[in-house]
Design a protein around this motif. Structure first.
Motif, PDB file in Angstrom:
ATOM      1  N   LEU A  20      34.134  38.455  79.361  1.00 47.45           N
ATOM      2  CA  LEU A  20      35.543  38.763  79.102  1.00 47.45           C
ATOM      3  C   LEU A  20      35.709  39.330  77.689  1.00 47.45           C
ATOM      4  O   LEU A  20      36.391  40.337  77.486  1.00 47.45           O
ATOM      5  CB  LEU A  20      36.407  37.514  79.277  1.00 47.45           C
ATOM      6  CG  LEU A  20      37.881  37.679  78.900  1.00 47.45           C
ATOM      7  CD1 LEU A  20      38.584  38.644  79.861  1.00 47.45           C
ATOM      8  CD2 LEU A  20      38.580  36.326  78.891  1.00 47.45           C
TER       9      LEU A  20
ATOM     10  N   HIS B 178      37.826  47.678  75.965  1.00 48.52           N
ATOM     11  CA  HIS B 178      39.170  48.177  76.275  1.00 48.52           C
ATOM     12  C   HIS B 178      39.937  48.496  74.993  1.00 48.52           C
ATOM     13  O   HIS B 178      40.633  49.507  74.918  1.00 48.52           O
ATOM     14  CB  HIS B 178      39.960  47.149  77.078  1.00 48.52           C
ATOM     15  CG  HIS B 178      39.454  46.950  78.466  1.00 48.52           C
ATOM     16  ND1 HIS B 178      40.235  46.444  79.470  1.00 48.52           N
ATOM     17  CD2 HIS B 178      38.245  47.176  79.038  1.00 48.52           C
ATOM     18  CE1 HIS B 178      39.541  46.372  80.589  1.00 48.52           C
ATOM     19  NE2 HIS B 178      38.321  46.805  80.343  1.00 48.52           N
TER      20      HIS B 178
ATOM     21  N   ARG C 192      46.580  37.995  74.991  1.00 44.73           N
ATOM     22  CA  ARG C 192      47.181  37.251  76.108  1.00 44.73           C
ATOM     23  C   ARG C 192      46.153  37.008  77.213  1.00 44.73           C
ATOM     24  O   ARG C 192      46.113  35.921  77.798  1.00 44.73           O
ATOM     25  CB  ARG C 192      48.396  37.992  76.660  1.00 44.73           C
ATOM     26  CG  ARG C 192      49.157  37.119  77.673  1.00 44.73           C
ATOM     27  CD  ARG C 192      50.532  37.657  77.993  1.00 44.73           C
ATOM     28  NE  ARG C 192      50.464  38.917  78.702  1.00 44.73           N
ATOM     29  CZ  ARG C 192      51.058  40.049  78.293  1.00 44.73           C
ATOM     30  NH1 ARG C 192      51.778  40.063  77.193  1.00 44.73           N
ATOM     31  NH2 ARG C 192      50.955  41.149  78.986  1.00 44.73           N
ATOM     32  N   ALA C 193      45.302  37.994  77.480  1.00 42.63           N
ATOM     33  CA  ALA C 193      44.265  37.818  78.501  1.00 42.63           C
ATOM     34  C   ALA C 193      43.297  36.709  78.101  1.00 42.63           C
ATOM     35  O   ALA C 193      42.898  35.883  78.936  1.00 42.63           O
ATOM     36  CB  ALA C 193      43.513  39.130  78.718  1.00 42.63           C
TER      37      ALA C 193
ATOM     38  N   ARG D 160      48.033  42.472  74.461  1.00 45.19           N
ATOM     39  CA  ARG D 160      47.612  42.209  75.848  1.00 45.19           C
ATOM     40  C   ARG D 160      46.231  41.575  75.888  1.00 45.19           C
ATOM     41  O   ARG D 160      45.968  40.703  76.723  1.00 45.19           O
ATOM     42  CB  ARG D 160      47.618  43.503  76.654  1.00 45.19           C
ATOM     43  CG  ARG D 160      49.028  43.993  76.961  1.00 45.19           C
ATOM     44  CD  ARG D 160      49.014  45.227  77.805  1.00 45.19           C
ATOM     45  NE  ARG D 160      48.548  44.883  79.149  1.00 45.19           N
ATOM     46  CZ  ARG D 160      48.385  45.761  80.126  1.00 45.19           C
ATOM     47  NH1 ARG D 160      48.651  47.032  79.931  1.00 45.19           N
ATOM     48  NH2 ARG D 160      47.977  45.384  81.311  1.00 45.19           N
ATOM     49  N   ALA D 161      45.339  41.997  74.998  1.00 48.81           N
ATOM     50  CA  ALA D 161      43.999  41.411  74.955  1.00 48.81           C
ATOM     51  C   ALA D 161      44.071  39.947  74.556  1.00 48.81           C
ATOM     52  O   ALA D 161      43.410  39.092  75.158  1.00 48.81           O
ATOM     53  CB  ALA D 161      43.112  42.193  73.988  1.00 48.81           C
TER      54      ALA D 161
ATOM     55  N   ASP E 266      44.263  49.018  76.637  1.00 49.04           N
ATOM     56  CA  ASP E 266      44.968  47.760  76.383  1.00 49.04           C
ATOM     57  C   ASP E 266      45.325  47.614  74.902  1.00 49.04           C
ATOM     58  O   ASP E 266      44.605  48.068  74.031  1.00 49.04           O
ATOM     59  CB  ASP E 266      44.113  46.577  76.832  1.00 49.04           C
ATOM     60  CG  ASP E 266      43.990  46.514  78.341  1.00 49.04           C
ATOM     61  OD1 ASP E 266      44.998  46.790  79.017  1.00 49.04           O
ATOM     62  OD2 ASP E 266      42.900  46.209  78.846  1.00 49.04           O
TER      63      ASP E 266
ATOM     64  N   GLU F 126      41.078  29.837  70.731  1.00 49.23           N
ATOM     65  CA  GLU F 126      41.625  31.195  70.827  1.00 49.23           C
ATOM     66  C   GLU F 126      41.455  31.947  69.513  1.00 49.23           C
ATOM     67  O   GLU F 126      41.056  33.122  69.511  1.00 49.23           O
ATOM     68  CB  GLU F 126      43.101  31.137  71.201  1.00 49.23           C
ATOM     69  CG  GLU F 126      43.708  32.509  71.389  1.00 49.23           C
ATOM     70  CD  GLU F 126      45.207  32.473  71.605  1.00 49.23           C
ATOM     71  OE1 GLU F 126      45.844  33.513  71.355  1.00 49.23           O
ATOM     72  OE2 GLU F 126      45.744  31.422  72.001  1.00 49.23           O
TER      73      GLU F 126
ATOM     74  N   LEU G   3      37.047  43.024  76.943  1.00 49.10           N
ATOM     75  CA  LEU G   3      38.273  43.237  76.164  1.00 49.10           C
ATOM     76  C   LEU G   3      37.989  44.081  74.923  1.00 49.10           C
ATOM     77  O   LEU G   3      38.793  44.943  74.553  1.00 49.10           O
ATOM     78  CB  LEU G   3      38.885  41.896  75.754  1.00 49.10           C
ATOM     79  CG  LEU G   3      39.511  41.065  76.863  1.00 49.10           C
ATOM     80  CD1 LEU G   3      39.903  39.683  76.340  1.00 49.10           C
ATOM     81  CD2 LEU G   3      40.720  41.777  77.464  1.00 49.10           C
TER      82      LEU G   3
ATOM     83  N   ASP H 207      45.241  33.418  78.448  1.00 48.32           N
ATOM     84  CA  ASP H 207      45.400  33.063  79.863  1.00 48.32           C
ATOM     85  C   ASP H 207      44.100  32.538  80.450  1.00 48.32           C
ATOM     86  O   ASP H 207      44.102  31.597  81.252  1.00 48.32           O
ATOM     87  CB  ASP H 207      45.887  34.273  80.670  1.00 48.32           C
ATOM     88  CG  ASP H 207      47.329  34.638  80.372  1.00 48.32           C
ATOM     89  OD1 ASP H 207      48.031  33.850  79.706  1.00 48.32           O
ATOM     90  OD2 ASP H 207      47.748  35.750  80.792  1.00 48.32           O
ATOM     91  N   HIS H 208      42.983  33.151  80.047  1.00 53.26           N
ATOM     92  CA  HIS H 208      41.687  32.688  80.553  1.00 53.26           C
ATOM     93  C   HIS H 208      41.424  31.248  80.111  1.00 53.26           C
ATOM     94  O   HIS H 208      41.043  30.404  80.932  1.00 53.26           O
ATOM     95  CB  HIS H 208      40.563  33.612  80.063  1.00 53.26           C
ATOM     96  CG  HIS H 208      39.217  33.178  80.541  1.00 53.26           C
ATOM     97  ND1 HIS H 208      38.749  33.443  81.812  1.00 53.26           N
ATOM     98  CD2 HIS H 208      38.234  32.459  79.928  1.00 53.26           C
ATOM     99  CE1 HIS H 208      37.540  32.919  81.965  1.00 53.26           C
ATOM    100  NE2 HIS H 208      37.207  32.317  80.830  1.00 53.26           N
TER     101      HIS H 208
END
Length: 196
Positions: A163, A170, A184-185, A181-182, A177, A86, A167, A188-189
Motif C-alpha cells: 500500500l 500515485h 486518508r487511504a 487522499r493518500a 492522487d 499513521e 501510494l 482507512d487501511h
C-alpha cells in the motif's frame, strides 16, 4: 571568519547537489565534475570526500534513507498508537516537496542499482527496513489491542508495504492522487484493522 563545515555536512551538501542534477537530467547527467560544479567546489575537493562516483551515488541514496529514519523517530512520542502509526508511515510517502525530491531521486538511483552493487545493497537494506517498520508498527498496534490479536502481522506487513509503495507512486504522478487522499487511504487501511 568563514564558517567551518564538518565532513558529514560537506558530504550531505555534495549529495544534495547530486540530487539536483538527478532531478534536472536524470542519473545519466551525474559525473564527478558535474556534481562538483553544482556543489560549488573543485573536483579535487569532491574526491577528497568521495573516492569515486559509485561511492557518491551510494552515499546519496543512503542519505535519503537516513533522513526518512530521522523523521520517523520524531513521532515516537505521539501517545495515541493509531495516530503514531499513521504519522510514522506517512513519513514514507512523498506528501511534501522535500519528500517528493527524495522519492524521485531514490527511484532514479534504484534504476541504476543493476550496474552498481553498492546501490543494490542500499536498496535492499531500505526494502528490509521498510518491511521491518511495517511489522513493528503492526506488532505494536496488536500489542496495544488496537488491532485484533488474530491479525497475521507478517501477512499484513506485506499488504501495508505494498500500500505504501503504491501510494508513493500515485503521489509522484502529477494529477493522480492528492496527499490528502493518500493520507486518508493509509488511515482507512489502519482503521480497517481495528479490533472490534
Amino acid at each position: 571568519m568563514p564558517k567551518l563545515i564538518d565532513r558529514d555536512e560537506r558530504r550531505a551538501e555534495i549529495a544534495e547537489a547530486l540530487w539536483r542534477i538527478v532531478l534536472r537530467e536524470g542519473v545519466s547527467g551525474v559525473s564527478v565534475r558535474e556534481v562538483a560544479g553544482e556543489a560549488g567546489i573543485s573536483v579535487g575537493s569532491l574526491r577528497h570526500v568521495f573516492a569515486d562516483k559509485s561511492e557518491l551515488l551510494e552515499f546519496s541514496m543512503r542519505l535519503i534513507y537516513e533522513r526518512v529514519a530521522e523523521r520517523v523517530k520524531t513521532h515516537g512520542r505521539v501517545r495515541d498508537p493509531l495516530r503514531r502509526a499513521e504519522a510514522i508511515l506517512a513519513e514514507l510517502l512523498p506528501l511534501d516537496d522535500n519528500r517528493r525530491v527524495e522519492m524521485h531521486v531514490n527511484l532514479a538511483l534504484l534504476t541504476e542499482s543493476v550496474a552498481h552493487p553498492g546501490l543494490a545493497q542500499a536498496a535492499r537494506e531500505a526494502y528490509d527496513g521498510l518491511r521491518g517498520l511495517c511489522v513493528a508498527v503492526l506488532t505494536e498496534l496488536r500489542d496495544q489491542k488496537v488491532v485484533a490479536t488474530s491479525v497475521d502481522v507478517d501477512s499484513e506487513a506485506i499488504r501495508l508495504h505494498a500500500l505504501i509503495d503504491g501510494l508513493a507512486m500515485h503521489l509522484l504522478l502529477d494529477g493522480t492522487d492528492s496527499p490528502a487522499r493518500a493520507r486518508r487511504a493509509l488511515r482507512d487501511h489502519l482503521h480497517g484493522l481495528r479490533a472490534t
